[in-house]
Motif scaffolding. Sequence first.
Motif, PDB file in Angstrom:
ATOM      1  N   VAL A  10     -32.950 -85.631-106.281  1.00 55.60           N
ATOM      2  CA  VAL A  10     -33.105 -85.113-107.644  1.00 55.60           C
ATOM      3  C   VAL A  10     -31.852 -84.340-108.030  1.00 55.60           C
ATOM      4  O   VAL A  10     -31.333 -84.460-109.145  1.00 55.60           O
ATOM      5  N   VAL A  11     -31.353 -83.542-107.088  1.00 58.55           N
ATOM      6  CA  VAL A  11     -30.124 -82.778-107.307  1.00 58.55           C
ATOM      7  C   VAL A  11     -28.952 -83.711-107.591  1.00 58.55           C
ATOM      8  O   VAL A  11     -28.110 -83.438-108.458  1.00 58.55           O
ATOM      9  N   LEU A  12     -28.883 -84.815-106.864  1.00 57.96           N
ATOM     10  CA  LEU A  12     -27.819 -85.798-107.077  1.00 57.96           C
ATOM     11  C   LEU A  12     -27.828 -86.317-108.511  1.00 57.96           C
ATOM     12  O   LEU A  12     -26.778 -86.371-109.173  1.00 57.96           O
ATOM     13  N   VAL A  13     -29.002 -86.658-109.013  1.00 61.20           N
ATOM     14  CA  VAL A  13     -29.120 -87.216-110.362  1.00 61.20           C
ATOM     15  C   VAL A  13     -28.813 -86.162-111.417  1.00 61.20           C
ATOM     16  O   VAL A  13     -27.960 -86.364-112.294  1.00 61.20           O
ATOM     17  N   ILE A  14     -29.464 -85.011-111.320  1.00 64.38           N
ATOM     18  CA  ILE A  14     -29.298 -83.985-112.363  1.00 64.38           C
ATOM     19  C   ILE A  14     -27.908 -83.352-112.285  1.00 64.38           C
ATOM     20  O   ILE A  14     -27.321 -82.982-113.311  1.00 64.38           O
ATOM     21  N   GLY A  15     -27.343 -83.248-111.079  1.00 63.43           N
ATOM     22  CA  GLY A  15     -25.990 -82.711-110.943  1.00 63.43           C
ATOM     23  C   GLY A  15     -24.952 -83.639-111.551  1.00 63.43           C
ATOM     24  O   GLY A  15     -23.990 -83.191-112.195  1.00 63.43           O
ATOM     25  N   SER A  16     -25.137 -84.944-111.369  1.00 63.41           N
ATOM     26  CA  SER A  16     -24.230 -85.921-111.984  1.00 63.41           C
ATOM     27  C   SER A  16     -24.330 -85.875-113.498  1.00 63.41           C
ATOM     28  O   SER A  16     -23.319 -85.959-114.204  1.00 63.41           O
ATOM     29  N   LEU A  17     -25.556 -85.714-114.002  1.00 55.64           N
ATOM     30  CA  LEU A  17     -25.732 -85.558-115.446  1.00 55.64           C
ATOM     31  C   LEU A  17     -25.070 -84.269-115.935  1.00 55.64           C
ATOM     32  O   LEU A  17     -24.562 -84.210-117.066  1.00 55.64           O
ATOM     33  N   VAL A  76     -16.437 -74.396-115.542  1.00 56.56           N
ATOM     34  CA  VAL A  76     -17.618 -73.861-114.861  1.00 56.56           C
ATOM     35  C   VAL A  76     -18.726 -74.891-114.690  1.00 56.56           C
ATOM     36  O   VAL A  76     -19.271 -75.054-113.590  1.00 56.56           O
ATOM     37  N   LEU A  77     -19.103 -75.604-115.742  1.00 58.76           N
ATOM     38  CA  LEU A  77     -20.210 -76.552-115.644  1.00 58.76           C
ATOM     39  C   LEU A  77     -19.888 -77.674-114.655  1.00 58.76           C
ATOM     40  O   LEU A  77     -20.735 -78.077-113.852  1.00 58.76           O
ATOM     41  N   THR A  78     -18.657 -78.174-114.702  1.00 59.16           N
ATOM     42  CA  THR A  78     -18.250 -79.222-113.766  1.00 59.16           C
ATOM     43  C   THR A  78     -18.289 -78.722-112.330  1.00 59.16           C
ATOM     44  O   THR A  78     -18.828 -79.386-111.435  1.00 59.16           O
ATOM     45  N   MET A  79     -17.706 -77.556-112.093  1.00 57.11           N
ATOM     46  CA  MET A  79     -17.656 -76.994-110.744  1.00 57.11           C
ATOM     47  C   MET A  79     -19.054 -76.729-110.193  1.00 57.11           C
ATOM     48  O   MET A  79     -19.374 -77.104-109.060  1.00 57.11           O
ATOM     49  N   ALA A  80     -19.904 -76.093-110.976  1.00 56.67           N
ATOM     50  CA  ALA A  80     -21.240 -75.742-110.502  1.00 56.67           C
ATOM     51  C   ALA A  80     -22.068 -76.988-110.186  1.00 56.67           C
ATOM     52  O   ALA A  80     -22.764 -77.037-109.158  1.00 56.67           O
ATOM     53  N   SER A  81     -22.000 -77.996-111.040  1.00 56.28           N
ATOM     54  CA  SER A  81     -22.791 -79.214-110.840  1.00 56.28           C
ATOM     55  C   SER A  81     -22.326 -79.987-109.611  1.00 56.28           C
ATOM     56  O   SER A  81     -23.144 -80.438-108.801  1.00 56.28           O
ATOM     57  N   LEU A 120     -34.692 -78.189-112.985  1.00 59.83           N
ATOM     58  CA  LEU A 120     -34.352 -79.104-111.887  1.00 59.83           C
ATOM     59  C   LEU A 120     -33.180 -78.674-111.011  1.00 59.83           C
ATOM     60  O   LEU A 120     -33.085 -79.114-109.866  1.00 59.83           O
ATOM     61  N   TYR A 121     -32.253 -77.861-111.527  1.00 56.96           N
ATOM     62  CA  TYR A 121     -31.158 -77.390-110.676  1.00 56.96           C
ATOM     63  C   TYR A 121     -31.715 -76.465-109.592  1.00 56.96           C
ATOM     64  O   TYR A 121     -32.549 -75.598-109.871  1.00 56.96           O
ATOM     65  N   ARG A 122     -31.241 -76.627-108.358  1.00 56.05           N
ATOM     66  CA  ARG A 122     -31.604 -75.736-107.258  1.00 56.05           C
ATOM     67  C   ARG A 122     -30.345 -75.461-106.438  1.00 56.05           C
ATOM     68  O   ARG A 122     -29.556 -76.359-106.170  1.00 56.05           O
ATOM     69  N   ASN A 123     -30.190 -74.197-106.024  1.00 55.86           N
ATOM     70  CA  ASN A 123     -28.925 -73.766-105.449  1.00 55.86           C
ATOM     71  C   ASN A 123     -28.611 -74.407-104.110  1.00 55.86           C
ATOM     72  O   ASN A 123     -27.551 -74.980-103.919  1.00 55.86           O
ATOM     73  N   LYS A 124     -29.515 -74.333-103.154  1.00 51.26           N
ATOM     74  CA  LYS A 124     -29.269 -74.917-101.838  1.00 51.26           C
ATOM     75  C   LYS A 124     -30.601 -75.172-101.144  1.00 51.26           C
ATOM     76  O   LYS A 124     -31.618 -74.515-101.441  1.00 51.26           O
ATOM     77  N   PRO A 125     -30.643 -76.111-100.195  1.00 50.15           N
ATOM     78  CA  PRO A 125     -31.924 -76.475 -99.559  1.00 50.15           C
ATOM     79  C   PRO A 125     -32.538 -75.346 -98.745  1.00 50.15           C
ATOM     80  O   PRO A 125     -33.761 -75.259 -98.632  1.00 50.15           O
ATOM     81  N   GLU A 126     -31.704 -74.455 -98.190  1.00 50.11           N
ATOM     82  CA  GLU A 126     -32.224 -73.377 -97.356  1.00 50.11           C
ATOM     83  C   GLU A 126     -33.144 -72.437 -98.133  1.00 50.11           C
ATOM     84  O   GLU A 126     -33.996 -71.764 -97.537  1.00 50.11           O
TER      85      GLU A 126
END
Length: 436
Positions: free
Chosen positions: A22-29, A145-150, A214-220
């Motif tokens: 999900v992160v892969l899809v929403i991060g690419s968007l 910022v948006l590019t880097m964070a995603s 849908l964005y989530r920082n890290k799996p941990e």
Amino acid sequence: MSTPNSYSFVNPNKVPFFYGYVVLVIGSLGVLASIPGQTVGVSVFTDPVKDALGLSRNQFSNAYMIGTLLSAFFVSKAGLLFDRFGARYVAFGATILLGFSLMLCAVSVQMSEHMQSFLDIHSWTVPFGIMCVLFFLIRFSGQGVLTMASRNMIMLWFDKNRGKVNAVSSVTVSLGFSSSPLVMNYLIDNHGWERSWQILAVGLFLFSFCILQLYRNKPEDFNLVPDGVRKHIKKVADTPKQIVKDFTLTEAKRTRGFWMFGLILAFNSFFATGFTFHVVSIFATQGYDKSHAIAIFIPISIIALSVSTCCNILSDYISHKIYLYIMLTAGVLAASGLIGLSHPLGIYGLVAGLGIMSGLFAVINAVTWPRYYGRLHLGAISGKVMSFLVIGSAIAPSLFSYCFTTLGSYAYIGYIALAFLLFLILGSVVVKNPQQ
């Protein structure tokens, strides 16, 4: 204190598959959502906006350069915010700021007229100053910022499969960036440039809601692990333990790899931006018309897409130092091609060099940093590198133009590029992965 799942109806622990996809899809968007703040998104608006504001092409370009340079000094600070607050809130804030900035861009003519009336100054300096500020806002929030964070968020959710995942993301982003000028041209033709910017802003505001969901920082944060697979612990005495050191930005800057990889990425940003900005003029000096000049991006895109896909997949298995050497070689090809553009071999070298550099850029800028320096301070490190890229893209159009108008040829850029690449080649001889 807010939890990692605040303000959201989606819980990664309750998704029936690994949430990283999900992160892969929403991060690419998310990277695609930054297009209005990228060069490819701004360039479509250049002619109608500069004419409406009464600015010349040089004045409009200089405003773009100043705004972009200013944003470079703040992007690295945004990287520190990424490490502290995570991708979710940083990307949300950047998206809101980008949407708000586009709303202001849509009324830039009215802002200029009111300002001129209030100050009783009827000069090009007023719309020029307004556009400097607006370009700073959209370049900082969008390109920076948006590019880097995603992108960083995707890398944090994967480890062993980081290259394969980035291959999927890179293809998606590349296709989106390639088609975006057509979409924006359609909007401008049918709704005008002011309404088009407003439509894009509304889209960003809607996307900001998706970020919170849908964005989530890290799996941990959810008791998950990168790649979604926990490593089996083998009780074998001679089994080596893999140690990953998380470098701080200060520690990373003490390594040769940080500078060599960062500077070759900055060179790519500089050369590709300058070439794209002046492509019609560059080929006009050799007797080619506009259609032939624009057509060169087709083979460049094909090469870039092929290189990006293959090298992203292989990046999980081979040393990234090899990519550095290939990218340096491609840079030499591109610079030599610009010098010898009057010969067919020059065009082939330029196309091949730009295509390979563009393809490897997508790999190195996403996968190399966590591979070399760990995940803990990824925002600070990638944010610093992003400032290099922004500076390179800011000065390129003016330097290309200066070489042509003052010295009479774009070939001098090629000579400058070769001198810089020679320095990088010598400095890259002893580059190694600091994790080793």
